[in-house]
Design a protein around this motif. Structure first.
Motif, PDB file in Angstrom:
ATOM      1  N   THR A 232       9.137   1.718   2.382  1.00  5.49           N
ATOM      2  CA  THR A 232       9.660   2.371   1.192  1.00  5.49           C
ATOM      3  C   THR A 232      10.746   3.360   1.612  1.00  5.49           C
ATOM      4  O   THR A 232      10.555   4.127   2.563  1.00  5.49           O
ATOM      5  CB  THR A 232       8.557   3.112   0.428  1.00  5.49           C
ATOM      6  OG1 THR A 232       7.596   2.159  -0.028  1.00  5.49           O
ATOM      7  CG2 THR A 232       9.120   3.864  -0.768  1.00  5.49           C
TER       8      THR A 232
ATOM      9  N   ALA B  41      -2.019   4.457  -5.475  1.00  5.64           N
ATOM     10  CA  ALA B  41      -1.478   4.487  -6.830  1.00  5.64           C
ATOM     11  C   ALA B  41      -2.110   5.603  -7.667  1.00  5.64           C
ATOM     12  O   ALA B  41      -1.418   6.307  -8.416  1.00  5.64           O
ATOM     13  CB  ALA B  41      -1.682   3.144  -7.510  1.00  5.64           C
TER      14      ALA B  41
ATOM     15  N   GLY C 174      -0.908   8.989  -6.173  1.00  9.57           N
ATOM     16  CA  GLY C 174       0.503   9.199  -6.458  1.00  9.57           C
ATOM     17  C   GLY C 174       0.774   9.551  -7.904  1.00  9.57           C
ATOM     18  O   GLY C 174       1.552  10.467  -8.203  1.00  9.57           O
ATOM     19  N   SER C 175       0.137   8.833  -8.813  1.00  8.94           N
ATOM     20  CA  SER C 175       0.365   9.114 -10.238  1.00  8.94           C
ATOM     21  C   SER C 175      -0.213  10.471 -10.625  1.00  8.94           C
ATOM     22  O   SER C 175       0.360  11.177 -11.470  1.00  8.94           O
ATOM     23  CB  SER C 175      -0.239   8.007 -11.107  1.00  8.94           C
ATOM     24  OG  SER C 175      -1.627   7.858 -10.858  1.00  8.94           O
TER      25      SER C 175
ATOM     26  N   ALA D  51      -4.486   0.277  -1.778  1.00 12.04           N
ATOM     27  CA  ALA D  51      -3.399   0.270  -2.755  1.00 12.04           C
ATOM     28  C   ALA D  51      -3.813   0.997  -4.032  1.00 12.04           C
ATOM     29  O   ALA D  51      -3.016   1.741  -4.629  1.00 12.04           O
ATOM     30  CB  ALA D  51      -2.976  -1.170  -3.064  1.00 12.04           C
TER      31      ALA D  51
ATOM     32  N   GLU E 198       0.813  -1.208   0.000  1.00 14.55           N
ATOM     33  CA  GLU E 198       0.000   0.000   0.000  1.00 14.55           C
ATOM     34  C   GLU E 198       0.854   1.269   0.000  1.00 14.55           C
ATOM     35  O   GLU E 198       0.318   2.370   0.031  1.00 14.55           O
ATOM     36  CB  GLU E 198      -0.963  -0.021   1.188  1.00 14.55           C
ATOM     37  CG  GLU E 198      -2.001  -1.120   1.041  1.00 14.55           C
ATOM     38  CD  GLU E 198      -2.828  -1.355   2.284  1.00 14.55           C
ATOM     39  OE1 GLU E 198      -3.892  -2.013   2.174  1.00 14.55           O
ATOM     40  OE2 GLU E 198      -2.438  -0.894   3.380  1.00 14.55           O
ATOM     41  N   ASP E 199       2.187   1.111  -0.026  1.00 14.07           N
ATOM     42  CA  ASP E 199       3.076   2.244  -0.297  1.00 14.07           C
ATOM     43  C   ASP E 199       3.105   2.484  -1.802  1.00 14.07           C
ATOM     44  O   ASP E 199       2.841   1.581  -2.603  1.00 14.07           O
ATOM     45  CB  ASP E 199       4.500   1.952   0.171  1.00 14.07           C
ATOM     46  CG  ASP E 199       4.657   2.020   1.679  1.00 14.07           C
ATOM     47  OD1 ASP E 199       3.668   2.324   2.376  1.00 14.07           O
ATOM     48  OD2 ASP E 199       5.772   1.740   2.159  1.00 14.07           O
ATOM     49  N   TRP E 200       3.465   3.716  -2.180  1.00  6.95           N
ATOM     50  CA  TRP E 200       3.607   4.045  -3.605  1.00  6.95           C
ATOM     51  C   TRP E 200       4.738   5.041  -3.724  1.00  6.95           C
ATOM     52  O   TRP E 200       4.844   5.978  -2.917  1.00  6.95           O
ATOM     53  CB  TRP E 200       2.320   4.642  -4.154  1.00  6.95           C
ATOM     54  CG  TRP E 200       2.283   4.763  -5.645  1.00  6.95           C
ATOM     55  CD1 TRP E 200       1.814   3.839  -6.532  1.00  6.95           C
ATOM     56  CD2 TRP E 200       2.741   5.875  -6.436  1.00  6.95           C
ATOM     57  NE1 TRP E 200       1.946   4.298  -7.818  1.00  6.95           N
ATOM     58  CE2 TRP E 200       2.517   5.543  -7.783  1.00  6.95           C
ATOM     59  CE3 TRP E 200       3.314   7.101  -6.123  1.00  6.95           C
ATOM     60  CZ2 TRP E 200       2.843   6.403  -8.826  1.00  6.95           C
ATOM     61  CZ3 TRP E 200       3.656   7.960  -7.157  1.00  6.95           C
ATOM     62  CH2 TRP E 200       3.416   7.610  -8.496  1.00  6.95           C
TER      63      TRP E 200
END
Length: 267
Positions: free
Chosen positions: A262, A50, A53-54, A46, A17-19
């Motif tokens: 991360t 994502a 983040g994107s 997750a 679940e990190d990004w």
């Protein structure tokens, strides 16, 4: 700057679940909040991390925009990606956020939640982290820490802790993370450092920062040294070795045996 990254799920059978996205001038690190309850969202944490983040990455490449404005817009855009979900649910997917952007003359940073940014400058080490989540649900945390992993008592106590946390998430007197409401960005830690003063830096989710924050085996300079000499993968390996040596959570009480981890290092 040279940039190296590593990310590792806390559990082999669960999604990370990190990004993370990292390039020479931009670092984006998110840590999705694990759901121990229903979230009202069909996609999951997750997915949320994502998508957010994107979206941040796409917006942040325009270096004339403030990082706070970037995150504000990204939260709103991501919310509009899943209108079929109950975004008013108290456990709607959320994530801590750390952003680093290098311009011609400055290192800009934004931190929302307990992801840590460590910057070594010509004047010393600066650490940026919002650890207000650690001050919430303290009685419930202490109760959960009494029990070993795998026990029914631990599971029940962790659920009570999660509900207590959610009652204070994105609330005055509580803690602040990215979720569905863009106004939380007003609570982010932001600033900039002259680029000429920056020697090296790291961005760590709380799962990767455990050698300092939980196990007390290194200080932040020590973390930077490990990253410099051996890289992010080795830092996470050391975290996993300590976790494996305490599988029941008796020496180092914690709410997860192993957390998603991360680490990003740049110099």
């Amino acid at each position: 700057m040279r940039v190296a990254t590593a990310t590792d799920p806390g559990h082999a059978l669960r999604p990370n679940e990190d990004w993370v996205a990292a390039a020479q001038s931009l670092i984006v690190v998110l840590d999705g909040a694990t759901a121990r309850t229903d979230t009202g969202c069909v996609h999951g944490v997750a997915w949320y991390a994502a998508k957010l983040g994107s979206t941040i990455t796409g917006l942040a490449v325009e270096d004339d925009r403030k990082l706070g404005d970037v995150l504000t817009d990204a939260i709103g855009i991501t919310a509009r990606m899943h209108p079929e979900c109950d975004l008013h649910h108290p456990a709607t997917p959320s994530a801590t956020t750390a952003l680093i952007r290098l311009t011609e003359d400055a290192l800009q940073y934004l931190v929302l939640g307990d992801t840590t940014v460590v910057v070594e400058t010509t004047d010393g080490i600066e650490v940026f982290n919002d650890d207000r989540v650690d001050t919430t649900a303290q009685a419930e945390r202490a109760e959960a820490n009494r029990y070993p992993f795998g026990s029914a008592q631990k599971q029940a106590a962790l659920l009570r802790m999660k509900h207590a946390e959610l009652a204070l998430r994105n609330q005055p007197g509580g803690f602040w993370v990215a979720a569905a409401d863009p106004t939380v960005v007003t609570h982010a830690i932001t600033g900039q450092i002259p680029l000429a003063a920056v020697r090296r830096l790291a961005v760590l989710t709380d799962g990767a920062a455990r050698l300092v924050t939980m196990f007390d085996l290194l200080d932040w300079r020590g973390v930077l040294d490990v990253l410099d000499e051996h890289g992010p993968t080795e830092l996470i390996r050391r975290v996993r070795a300590i976790e494996a040596a305490d599988p029941n959570g008796t020496k180092w009480p914690r709410n997860k045996g192993s957390d998603d981890a991360t680490a990003v290092y740049a110099n």
